[in-house]
Scaffold this motif. Structure first.
Motif, PDB file in Angstrom:
ATOM      1  N   SER A  56      22.091  14.540  25.077  1.00  0.00           N
ATOM      2  CA  SER A  56      22.976  15.026  24.013  1.00  0.00           C
ATOM      3  C   SER A  56      23.006  16.549  23.943  1.00  0.00           C
ATOM      4  O   SER A  56      23.947  17.140  23.410  1.00  0.00           O
ATOM      5  N   LEU A  57      21.995  17.213  24.499  1.00  0.00           N
ATOM      6  CA  LEU A  57      21.945  18.671  24.499  1.00  0.00           C
ATOM      7  C   LEU A  57      22.809  19.286  25.597  1.00  0.00           C
ATOM      8  O   LEU A  57      22.991  20.501  25.630  1.00  0.00           O
ATOM      9  N   ALA A  58      23.353  18.446  26.476  1.00  0.00           N
ATOM     10  CA  ALA A  58      24.032  18.946  27.672  1.00  0.00           C
ATOM     11  C   ALA A  58      25.106  19.983  27.371  1.00  0.00           C
ATOM     12  O   ALA A  58      25.234  20.974  28.090  1.00  0.00           O
ATOM     13  N   THR A  59      25.894  19.761  26.334  1.00  0.00           N
ATOM     14  CA  THR A  59      26.990  20.673  26.024  1.00  0.00           C
ATOM     15  C   THR A  59      26.608  21.739  25.002  1.00  0.00           C
ATOM     16  O   THR A  59      27.459  22.543  24.607  1.00  0.00           O
ATOM     17  N   GLN A  60      25.359  21.750  24.595  1.00  0.00           N
ATOM     18  CA  GLN A  60      24.941  22.665  23.532  1.00  0.00           C
ATOM     19  C   GLN A  60      24.046  23.798  24.011  1.00  0.00           C
ATOM     20  O   GLN A  60      23.835  24.762  23.284  1.00  0.00           O
ATOM     21  N   VAL A  61      23.515  23.662  25.221  1.00  0.00           N
ATOM     22  CA  VAL A  61      22.561  24.648  25.717  1.00  0.00           C
ATOM     23  C   VAL A  61      23.213  25.551  26.752  1.00  0.00           C
ATOM     24  O   VAL A  61      24.360  25.373  27.130  1.00  0.00           O
ATOM     25  N   THR A  62      22.441  26.548  27.209  1.00  0.00           N
ATOM     26  CA  THR A  62      22.975  27.511  28.168  1.00  0.00           C
ATOM     27  C   THR A  62      23.315  26.832  29.489  1.00  0.00           C
ATOM     28  O   THR A  62      24.402  27.026  30.048  1.00  0.00           O
ATOM     29  N   THR A  63      22.384  26.062  30.029  1.00  0.00           N
ATOM     30  CA  THR A  63      22.648  25.282  31.234  1.00  0.00           C
ATOM     31  C   THR A  63      21.991  23.921  31.102  1.00  0.00           C
ATOM     32  O   THR A  63      20.957  23.772  30.445  1.00  0.00           O
ATOM     33  N   TYR A  64      22.612  22.937  31.739  1.00  0.00           N
ATOM     34  CA  TYR A  64      22.058  21.583  31.770  1.00  0.00           C
ATOM     35  C   TYR A  64      22.170  21.039  33.186  1.00  0.00           C
ATOM     36  O   TYR A  64      23.215  21.148  33.820  1.00  0.00           O
ATOM     37  N   ARG A  65      21.105  20.465  33.692  1.00  0.00           N
ATOM     38  CA  ARG A  65      21.100  19.861  35.019  1.00  0.00           C
ATOM     39  C   ARG A  65      20.413  18.507  34.960  1.00  0.00           C
ATOM     40  O   ARG A  65      19.440  18.333  34.229  1.00  0.00           O
TER      41      ARG A  65
END
Length: 204
Positions: free
Chosen positions: A177-186
């Protein structure tokens, strides 16, 4: 097992590589490591447990960080001498931190919100006494927070204070759920797509 360890290590090494653009003294990073019970599960494409792969990736990366870089490792549940700081934020003793990481066990819930607050507070305390530097929070997790209300409360504050926030989703069914809220998500679940994603990040 070796493939997924290499993938996780490559992801983390990618983050470390980006720090090397600054002098070692200007790098401050806290790694929040999910050691909840689900991290005992085996990865779908490998025979290794998620926790085993994550610990090996951390050991590999921390062995190669620049001398003088200041790094901390904060677990969600495991404790050493009464503290969840596997390694307090500061210059890394590579021998000691490898031993401490090896002792982490996967059990308990996923209190990401509380850990994010504690990690960001440590970074901000260091920044209060510095002029320059990059302050980064790296979260390695395989699931959603058990204290989502705290994540919702603290994440906007963390971002507003200028802390770079990166998340690695370990062998998850979908994006965190944090994927679109943080600086980068992988996502660390497919070696090919992960390699491509890392290449795009460093091409930007």
């Amino acid at each position: 097992m070796r493939n997924i360890k290499l993938v996780l290590a490559s992801l983390l090494i990618g983050f470390v590589a980006s720090w090397e653009q600054l002098p070692a003294a200007d790098q401050y990073v806290v790694i929040v490591l999910d050691d909840s019970g689900s991290m005992r599960d085996r990865m779908r494409r490998e025979s290794s447990a998620k926790m085993v792969a994550a610990k090996e990736a951390l050991r590999t990366v921390l062995a190669d960080i620049p001398d003088g870089a200041e790094v901390g490792v904060l677990a969600l549940n495991s404790a050493f001498d009464g503290s969840k700081w596997i390694a307090p934020l500061g210059p890394v003793d590579k021998t000691t931190i490898r031993q401490q990481i090896s002792g982490i066990q996967a059990e308990g819930s996923t209190p990401l919100g509380a850990a994010m607050k504690e990690a960001s507070d440590a970074l901000l305390a260091v920044r209060a006494n510095q002029v320059y530097g990059i302050y980064r929070l790296l979260i390695v997790t395989d699931g959603e927070a058990s204290d989502q209300n705290l994540v919702d409360r603290y994440l906007p504050e963390i971002k507003a204070r200028g802390i770079v926030t990166d998340v690695i989703g370990v062998d998850m069914d979908g994006d965190h759920s944090l994927a679109t809220q943080v600086t980068t998500y992988r996502r660390a679940d497919d070696p090919g797509s992960l390699t491509q994603a890392i290449a795009k990040v460093f091409a930007e």
